[in-house]
Design a protein around this motif. Structure first.
Motif, PDB file in Angstrom:
ATOM      1  N   GLU A  45     -38.483  26.017 -26.293  1.00  0.00           N
ATOM      2  CA  GLU A  45     -38.460  27.436 -25.930  1.00  0.00           C
ATOM      3  C   GLU A  45     -37.334  27.729 -24.939  1.00  0.00           C
ATOM      4  OE1 GLU A  45     -41.262  25.516 -25.480  1.00  0.00           O
ATOM      5  OE2 GLU A  45     -42.351  26.130 -27.296  1.00  0.00           O
ATOM      6  N   LYS A  46     -37.195  26.848 -23.967  1.00  0.00           N
ATOM      7  CA  LYS A  46     -36.128  27.008 -22.975  1.00  0.00           C
ATOM      8  C   LYS A  46     -34.760  26.835 -23.647  1.00  0.00           C
ATOM      9  CE  LYS A  46     -35.616  25.795 -18.210  1.00  0.00           C
ATOM     10  NZ  LYS A  46     -35.958  24.847 -17.152  1.00  0.00           N
ATOM     11  N   ALA A  81     -33.997  30.016 -25.427  1.00  0.00           N
ATOM     12  CA  ALA A  81     -33.660  31.077 -24.470  1.00  0.00           C
ATOM     13  C   ALA A  81     -32.222  30.915 -23.970  1.00  0.00           C
ATOM     14  CB  ALA A  81     -34.633  31.063 -23.296  1.00  0.00           C
ATOM     15  N   ARG A  82     -31.822  29.681 -23.679  1.00  0.00           N
ATOM     16  CA  ARG A  82     -30.447  29.435 -23.218  1.00  0.00           C
ATOM     17  C   ARG A  82     -29.437  29.700 -24.332  1.00  0.00           C
ATOM     18  NH1 ARG A  82     -31.272  24.087 -19.523  1.00  0.00           N
ATOM     19  NH2 ARG A  82     -32.003  25.198 -17.690  1.00  0.00           N
ATOM     20  N   THR A  83     -29.809  29.342 -25.538  1.00  0.00           N
ATOM     21  CA  THR A  83     -28.944  29.610 -26.686  1.00  0.00           C
ATOM     22  C   THR A  83     -28.741  31.109 -26.834  1.00  0.00           C
ATOM     23  OG1 THR A  83     -29.634  27.599 -27.841  1.00  0.00           O
ATOM     24  CG2 THR A  83     -28.731  29.375 -29.193  1.00  0.00           C
ATOM     25  N   LEU A  84     -29.822  31.866 -26.785  1.00  0.00           N
ATOM     26  CA  LEU A  84     -29.739  33.325 -26.937  1.00  0.00           C
ATOM     27  C   LEU A  84     -28.889  33.950 -25.833  1.00  0.00           C
ATOM     28  CD1 LEU A  84     -33.395  34.156 -28.018  1.00  0.00           C
ATOM     29  CD2 LEU A  84     -31.343  34.177 -29.454  1.00  0.00           C
ATOM     30  N   ASP A  85     -29.019  33.445 -24.617  1.00  0.00           N
ATOM     31  CA  ASP A  85     -28.225  33.965 -23.495  1.00  0.00           C
ATOM     32  C   ASP A  85     -26.727  33.790 -23.717  1.00  0.00           C
ATOM     33  OD1 ASP A  85     -30.440  34.818 -22.094  1.00  0.00           O
ATOM     34  OD2 ASP A  85     -30.493  33.097 -20.733  1.00  0.00           O
ATOM     35  N   ARG A 117     -27.429  37.709 -31.100  1.00  0.00           N
ATOM     36  CA  ARG A 117     -28.749  37.728 -30.475  1.00  0.00           C
ATOM     37  C   ARG A 117     -29.704  38.598 -31.294  1.00  0.00           C
ATOM     38  NH1 ARG A 117     -27.652  39.799 -25.274  1.00  0.00           N
ATOM     39  NH2 ARG A 117     -26.125  38.157 -25.170  1.00  0.00           N
ATOM     40  N   SER A 122     -33.246  37.535 -33.470  1.00  0.00           N
ATOM     41  CA  SER A 122     -34.553  38.107 -33.136  1.00  0.00           C
ATOM     42  C   SER A 122     -35.516  38.033 -34.319  1.00  0.00           C
ATOM     43  CB  SER A 122     -34.406  39.548 -32.642  1.00  0.00           C
ATOM     44  OG  SER A 122     -34.010  40.393 -33.712  1.00  0.00           O
TER      45      SER A 122
END
Length: 140
Positions: free
Chosen positions: A23-24, A27-31, A38, A42
């Motif tokens: 999950e982290k 999240a870092r990939t999406l950032d 992005r 979704s």
């Protein structure tokens, strides 16, 4: 290529991050993605396919990703001008992984390249938003 140890360390950290906290990792990939990519990520189906691809990349260890990166970053043993077959190329103008200038250079070097540049697409969104037209072209 100039700093292989840095690349190996990056790959190890990426694989460890993926294994310890998917999950982290996501999240870092999406950032790190541009907004258009992005948005494409979704979709649960797209995010799931992306995670499956990343997991597959590291399934047998780090070697596959390292070889792939070395091939991309090393001089090729052939000249693009010598390719006589038709080549189709699609490229997103907001692609941060493969800059548009690179796509334009490749398109210009291939004598029979049919290139389509989509200024509003990114690396991932191009596949998501243009898949149907790409497949239609390839089926012809």
């Amino acid at each position: 290529r100039d700093h292989p140890a840095v690349g190996r360390l990056f790959d190890r950290l990426m694989a460890l991050g993926l294994r310890k906290g998917p999950e982290k990792f996501m999240a870092r990939t999406l950032d790190a993605l541009p907004p258009i990519d992005r948005d494409a990520m979704s979709s649960p189906q797209v995010a799931s396919a992306y995670m499956a691809a990343v997991n597959e990349c590291f399934r047998s260890g780090l070697r596959g990703g390292q070889v792939d990166a070395a091939v991309v970053a090393s001089p090729w043993d052939f000249n693009l001008h010598d390719i006589d077959a038709p080549v189709f190329l699609w490229h997103g103008g907001r692609d941060l992984d493969a800059p548009p200038a690179m796509g334009r250079w490749i398109a210009g070097a291939l004598p029979k390249c049919q290139a389509q540049f989509h200024s509003e697409e990114g690396h991932i969104s191009l596949l998501v938003n243009r898949a149907e037209s790409v497949l239609r072209c390839l089926v012809k």
